[in-house]
Design an enzyme around this catalytic site. Structure first.
Site, mmCIF file in Angstrom:
data_model
loop_
_atom_site.group_PDB
_atom_site.id
_atom_site.type_symbol
_atom_site.label_atom_id
_atom_site.label_comp_id
_atom_site.label_asym_id
_atom_site.label_seq_id
_atom_site.Cartn_x
_atom_site.Cartn_y
_atom_site.Cartn_z
ATOM 1 N N GLU A 115 -6.465 -19.768 5.791
ATOM 2 C CA GLU A 115 -7.003 -18.427 6.054
ATOM 3 C C GLU A 115 -6.221 -17.820 7.209
ATOM 4 O O GLU A 115 -6.200 -18.374 8.305
ATOM 5 C CB GLU A 115 -8.485 -18.525 6.416
ATOM 6 C CG GLU A 115 -9.103 -17.219 6.868
ATOM 7 C CD GLU A 115 -10.489 -17.405 7.457
ATOM 8 O OE1 GLU A 115 -10.870 -16.618 8.349
ATOM 9 O OE2 GLU A 115 -11.203 -18.342 7.039
ATOM 10 N N ARG B 267 -6.076 -10.458 12.854
ATOM 11 C CA ARG B 267 -6.274 -10.166 14.276
ATOM 12 C C ARG B 267 -4.981 -9.768 14.970
ATOM 13 O O ARG B 267 -4.999 -9.443 16.152
ATOM 14 C CB ARG B 267 -6.853 -11.388 14.999
ATOM 15 C CG ARG B 267 -8.213 -11.830 14.500
ATOM 16 C CD ARG B 267 -8.707 -13.022 15.310
ATOM 17 N NE ARG B 267 -9.937 -13.567 14.761
ATOM 18 C CZ ARG B 267 -10.565 -14.629 15.259
ATOM 19 N NH1 ARG B 267 -10.071 -15.236 16.320
ATOM 20 N NH2 ARG B 267 -11.672 -15.063 14.708
ATOM 21 N N LYS C 179 -20.078 -17.693 5.041
ATOM 22 C CA LYS C 179 -19.483 -18.323 6.214
ATOM 23 C C LYS C 179 -20.556 -18.431 7.300
ATOM 24 O O LYS C 179 -21.091 -17.407 7.731
ATOM 25 C CB LYS C 179 -18.317 -17.460 6.694
ATOM 26 C CG LYS C 179 -17.718 -17.840 8.032
ATOM 27 C CD LYS C 179 -16.591 -16.872 8.376
ATOM 28 C CE LYS C 179 -16.012 -17.130 9.746
ATOM 29 N NZ LYS C 179 -14.855 -16.254 10.026
#
Length: 209
Positions: free
Chosen positions: A42, A46, A129
């Site tokens: 993943e 950011r 998640k």
């Protein structure tokens, strides 16, 4: 039709969570992860280079690559266009969910409460998640949430280190565990790809049945 995350991950129970500042790191990073036995990753949205990192790691071909920290529909569009096979968000956002469904990729929203989990299940999403897993209470919180919602599957992420992997993976509701310790920004800045390979191999061994 949106694919199922379990199918996309193809049985992998380790999800390296990567924050990559430069696309120049993408190839060596993918090499190190694959050499250590990882099958998926993943890439968090950011950094300014995140989109190019997703594209480069996807083109590498050794890993199933998804995008994390997806906060907006626009980011979701860009991530999938770059080759992301799944999307992960720290929370629940209707626009992100709708975009993922329209584009036919699995989406994993973050939940921290029973109410948020109920919202995800109501929306037809059975994989979420648990974030941030350790600050929320770790496996104790996982057990508490899983008990009244046996249909839910979890990808715990946040503050989890290698020593905690077996405890999370022992719970039947856990699909995979996300971890950022495998390849930190510090590792990448220092070019420590051999260390990334070692940490990956160690984590993969801990996830073995």
């Amino acid at each position: 039709m949106t694919a199922d995350l379990a199918c996309v991950l193809a049985g992998s129970r380790l999800l390296p969570v990567l924050t990559v500042a430069s696309v120049a790191s993408a190839g060596p990073l993918a090499d190190a992860l694959a050499a250590g036995g990882a099958r998926c990753a993943e890439v968090t949205f950011r950094t300014p280079d995140a989109e190019r990192v997703v594209k480069a790691m996807t083109a590498h071909g050794a890993l199933t690559v998804g995008a994390g920290t997806v906060l907006t529909a626009e980011q979701a569009e860009r991530a999938v266009a770059a080759g992301a096979r799944f999307l992960v968000s720290p929370g629940f956002d209707d626009d992100v969910i709708d975009t993922a469904r329209r584009l036919g990729v699995p989406v994993v929203p973050g939940v921290a409460t029973a109410s948020e989990l109920m919202r995800a299940l109501k929306a037809g999403l059975d994989t979420v998640k648990l974030f941030p897993a350790e600050p929320l209470g770790g496996t104790g919180m996982l057990r508490a949430l899983a008990a009244p919602f046996p249909q839910a599957r979890f990808v715990p992420t946040g503050g989890i280190g290698p020593g905690r992997l077996p405890a999370y993976l022992a719970h039947p509701s856990v699909l995979a565990v996300g971890g950022s310790w495998i390849a930190t920004p510090g590792h990448l800045e220092r070019g420590q790809y051999d260390e990334i390979r070692r940490l990956t191999a160690e984590a993969v061994e801990r996830t073995a049945p």
